[in-house]
Design a protein around this motif. Structure first.
Motif, PDB file in Angstrom:
ATOM      1  N   LEU A   5      -9.637   0.885   5.921  1.00 23.28           N
ATOM      2  CA  LEU A   5      -8.995   0.208   5.023  1.00 23.28           C
ATOM      3  C   LEU A   5      -9.039   0.677   3.614  1.00 23.28           C
ATOM      4  CD1 LEU A   5      -9.623  -3.497   6.356  1.00 23.28           C
ATOM      5  CD2 LEU A   5      -7.415  -1.822   6.626  1.00 23.28           C
ATOM      6  N   ALA A   6     -10.215   1.164   3.154  1.00 20.11           N
ATOM      7  CA  ALA A   6     -10.362   1.531   1.742  1.00 20.11           C
ATOM      8  C   ALA A   6      -9.392   2.965   1.661  1.00 20.11           C
ATOM      9  CB  ALA A   6     -11.775   1.747   1.462  1.00 20.11           C
ATOM     10  N   PHE A   7      -9.608   3.719   2.538  1.00 17.37           N
ATOM     11  CA  PHE A   7      -8.748   4.850   2.545  1.00 17.37           C
ATOM     12  C   PHE A   7      -7.358   4.782   2.458  1.00 17.37           C
ATOM     13  CE2 PHE A   7     -12.767   6.782   5.417  1.00 17.37           C
ATOM     14  CZ  PHE A   7     -13.329   7.104   4.222  1.00 17.37           C
ATOM     15  N   ALA A   9      -5.784   1.974   1.514  1.00 21.46           N
ATOM     16  CA  ALA A   9      -5.602   1.510   0.279  1.00 21.46           C
ATOM     17  C   ALA A   9      -5.552   2.570  -0.854  1.00 21.46           C
ATOM     18  CB  ALA A   9      -6.586   0.499  -0.274  1.00 21.46           C
ATOM     19  N   ILE A  10      -6.470   3.524  -0.892  1.00 19.67           N
ATOM     20  CA  ILE A  10      -6.485   4.577  -1.797  1.00 19.67           C
ATOM     21  C   ILE A  10      -5.118   5.511  -1.615  1.00 19.67           C
ATOM     22  CG2 ILE A  10      -7.543   6.663  -2.617  1.00 19.67           C
ATOM     23  CD1 ILE A  10     -10.241   5.050  -1.608  1.00 19.67           C
ATOM     24  N   GLY A  11      -4.778   5.599  -0.409  1.00 21.45           N
ATOM     25  CA  GLY A  11      -3.642   6.392  -0.129  1.00 21.45           C
ATOM     26  C   GLY A  11      -2.315   5.898  -0.488  1.00 21.45           C
ATOM     27  N   ILE A  12      -2.095   4.503  -0.577  1.00 17.69           N
ATOM     28  CA  ILE A  12      -1.043   3.792  -1.016  1.00 17.69           C
ATOM     29  C   ILE A  12      -1.071   3.825  -2.516  1.00 17.69           C
ATOM     30  CG2 ILE A  12       0.091   1.641  -1.393  1.00 17.69           C
ATOM     31  CD1 ILE A  12      -0.883   1.060   1.646  1.00 17.69           C
ATOM     32  N   ILE A  13      -2.126   3.447  -3.243  1.00 17.42           N
ATOM     33  CA  ILE A  13      -2.127   3.571  -4.522  1.00 17.42           C
ATOM     34  C   ILE A  13      -1.818   4.962  -5.232  1.00 17.42           C
ATOM     35  CG2 ILE A  13      -3.589   3.057  -6.612  1.00 17.42           C
ATOM     36  CD1 ILE A  13      -4.991   0.789  -4.758  1.00 17.42           C
ATOM     37  N   SER A  14      -2.635   5.904  -4.656  1.00 19.66           N
ATOM     38  CA  SER A  14      -2.346   7.056  -5.098  1.00 19.66           C
ATOM     39  C   SER A  14      -1.266   7.808  -4.860  1.00 19.66           C
ATOM     40  CB  SER A  14      -3.564   8.172  -4.568  1.00 19.66           C
ATOM     41  OG  SER A  14      -3.671   8.234  -3.235  1.00 19.66           O
ATOM     42  N   GLY A  25      -5.013  12.470  -8.068  1.00 21.68           N
ATOM     43  CA  GLY A  25      -6.230  13.145  -7.747  1.00 21.68           C
ATOM     44  C   GLY A  25      -7.553  12.488  -8.340  1.00 21.68           C
ATOM     45  N   GLY A  26      -7.526  12.974  -9.655  1.00 17.92           N
ATOM     46  CA  GLY A  26      -8.828  12.769 -10.626  1.00 17.92           C
ATOM     47  C   GLY A  26      -8.705  11.112 -10.915  1.00 17.92           C
ATOM     48  N   ILE A  27      -7.735  10.568 -11.171  1.00 17.68           N
ATOM     49  CA  ILE A  27      -7.505   9.511 -11.781  1.00 17.68           C
ATOM     50  C   ILE A  27      -7.442   8.311 -10.698  1.00 17.68           C
ATOM     51  CG2 ILE A  27      -5.847   7.903 -13.091  1.00 17.68           C
ATOM     52  CD1 ILE A  27      -7.078  10.317 -14.590  1.00 17.68           C
ATOM     53  N   VAL A  28      -7.012   8.448  -9.545  1.00 13.57           N
ATOM     54  CA  VAL A  28      -7.076   7.285  -8.635  1.00 13.57           C
ATOM     55  C   VAL A  28      -8.086   7.715  -7.258  1.00 13.57           C
ATOM     56  CG1 VAL A  28      -5.394   5.987  -7.042  1.00 13.57           C
ATOM     57  CG2 VAL A  28      -4.734   6.816  -9.185  1.00 13.57           C
ATOM     58  N   VAL A  29      -7.738   8.964  -6.784  1.00  9.27           N
ATOM     59  CA  VAL A  29      -8.472   9.152  -5.641  1.00  9.27           C
ATOM     60  C   VAL A  29     -10.049   9.217  -5.724  1.00  9.27           C
ATOM     61  CG1 VAL A  29      -8.859  10.793  -3.417  1.00  9.27           C
ATOM     62  CG2 VAL A  29      -6.452  10.089  -4.611  1.00  9.27           C
ATOM     63  N   VAL A  30     -10.276   9.966  -6.679  1.00  8.51           N
ATOM     64  CA  VAL A  30     -11.916   9.991  -6.922  1.00  8.51           C
ATOM     65  C   VAL A  30     -12.478   8.783  -7.056  1.00  8.51           C
ATOM     66  CG1 VAL A  30     -13.576  11.056  -8.510  1.00  8.51           C
ATOM     67  CG2 VAL A  30     -11.822  12.591  -7.495  1.00  8.51           C
ATOM     68  N   PRO A  31     -12.035   7.937  -8.219  1.00  8.81           N
ATOM     69  CA  PRO A  31     -12.656   6.603  -8.466  1.00  8.81           C
ATOM     70  C   PRO A  31     -12.635   5.849  -6.998  1.00  8.81           C
ATOM     71  CG  PRO A  31     -11.191   6.868 -10.378  1.00  8.81           C
ATOM     72  CD  PRO A  31     -11.102   8.295  -9.210  1.00  8.81           C
ATOM     73  N   GLY A  32     -11.668   5.649  -6.375  1.00 10.73           N
ATOM     74  CA  GLY A  32     -11.227   4.999  -5.141  1.00 10.73           C
ATOM     75  C   GLY A  32     -12.293   5.385  -4.144  1.00 10.73           C
ATOM     76  N   LEU A  33     -12.469   6.668  -4.002  1.00  8.85           N
ATOM     77  CA  LEU A  33     -13.543   7.114  -2.980  1.00  8.85           C
ATOM     78  C   LEU A  33     -14.991   6.646  -3.379  1.00  8.85           C
ATOM     79  CD1 LEU A  33     -12.239  10.414  -2.003  1.00  8.85           C
ATOM     80  CD2 LEU A  33     -12.249   8.445  -0.353  1.00  8.85           C
ATOM     81  N   MET A  34     -15.159   6.549  -4.790  1.00  9.95           N
ATOM     82  CA  MET A  34     -16.575   6.222  -5.143  1.00  9.95           C
ATOM     83  C   MET A  34     -16.598   4.745  -4.931  1.00  9.95           C
ATOM     84  SD  MET A  34     -17.494   9.017  -8.219  1.00  9.95           S
ATOM     85  CE  MET A  34     -16.698   7.902  -9.391  1.00  9.95           C
ATOM     86  N   TYR A  35     -15.848   3.824  -5.599  1.00 13.74           N
ATOM     87  CA  TYR A  35     -16.089   2.453  -5.627  1.00 13.74           C
ATOM     88  C   TYR A  35     -15.549   1.843  -4.666  1.00 13.74           C
ATOM     89  CZ  TYR A  35     -17.293   3.816 -10.108  1.00 13.74           C
ATOM     90  OH  TYR A  35     -18.000   4.340 -11.268  1.00 13.74           O
ATOM     91  N   LEU A  36     -14.536   2.304  -3.608  1.00 10.60           N
ATOM     92  CA  LEU A  36     -14.101   1.365  -2.431  1.00 10.60           C
ATOM     93  C   LEU A  36     -14.818   1.745  -1.315  1.00 10.60           C
ATOM     94  CD1 LEU A  36     -10.347   1.089  -3.248  1.00 10.60           C
ATOM     95  CD2 LEU A  36     -12.130  -0.515  -3.689  1.00 10.60           C
ATOM     96  N   ALA A  37     -15.119   3.206  -1.306  1.00  7.72           N
ATOM     97  CA  ALA A  37     -15.687   3.736   0.122  1.00  7.72           C
ATOM     98  C   ALA A  37     -17.129   3.957  -0.344  1.00  7.72           C
ATOM     99  CB  ALA A  37     -15.041   4.966   0.489  1.00  7.72           C
TER     100      ALA A  37
END
Length: 126
Positions: A5-7, A9-14, A25-37
């Motif tokens: 689900l986190a992946f 959400a990150i995919g939709i937002i990014s 990439g750097g603005i959405v995916v990286v923080p998303g992976l760190m804080y959501l996943a």
């Protein structure tokens, strides 16, 4: 299940951010992976690079190209130089403490945000 689900959400937002602003990439995916996943900085960065290898950007780039909103010459030069500099810097990043990379990333995002905000605010006051 939460990671999937986190992946998603990150995919939709990014995807939305990439479509609107050409970034993700750097603005959405990286923080998303760190804080959501719960990924480390290094795994988030490496995963982001794998995600953006070709297919993701390609779809959005085609639409911008069709609308006449691209410079192929600039893209080819930047991509060539970026390829070499990304390879070189990734070799260095692999040897740096992940907490230092995380701090540097946060500072970079803040500085870019401030620069964009300050230069844009001036346009509203004219």
């Amino acid at each position: 299940m939460m990671s999937i689900l986190a992946f998603v959400a990150i995919g939709i937002i990014s995807g939305v951010v990439m479509g609107f602003f050409g970034i993700a990439g750097g603005i959405v995916v990286v923080p998303g992976l760190m804080y959501l996943a719960g990924f480390s900085q290094k795994i988030a960065s490496g995963t982001n690079l794998l995600v953006l290898l070709l297919p993701v950007s390609f779809a959005a780039a085609i639409e911008y190209y069709r609308a006449g909103n691209t410079s192929v010459k600039a893209a080819l030069i930047i991509a060539s130089v970026m390829c070499v500099s990304a390879w070189f810097s990734s070799r260095i990043a692999a040897k740096i403490n992940a907490d230092y990379l995380r701090l540097a990333f946060g500072v970079l995002v803040i500085l870019i945000g401030l620069y964009i905000s300050i230069t844009t605010i001036g346009k509203f006051t004219k």
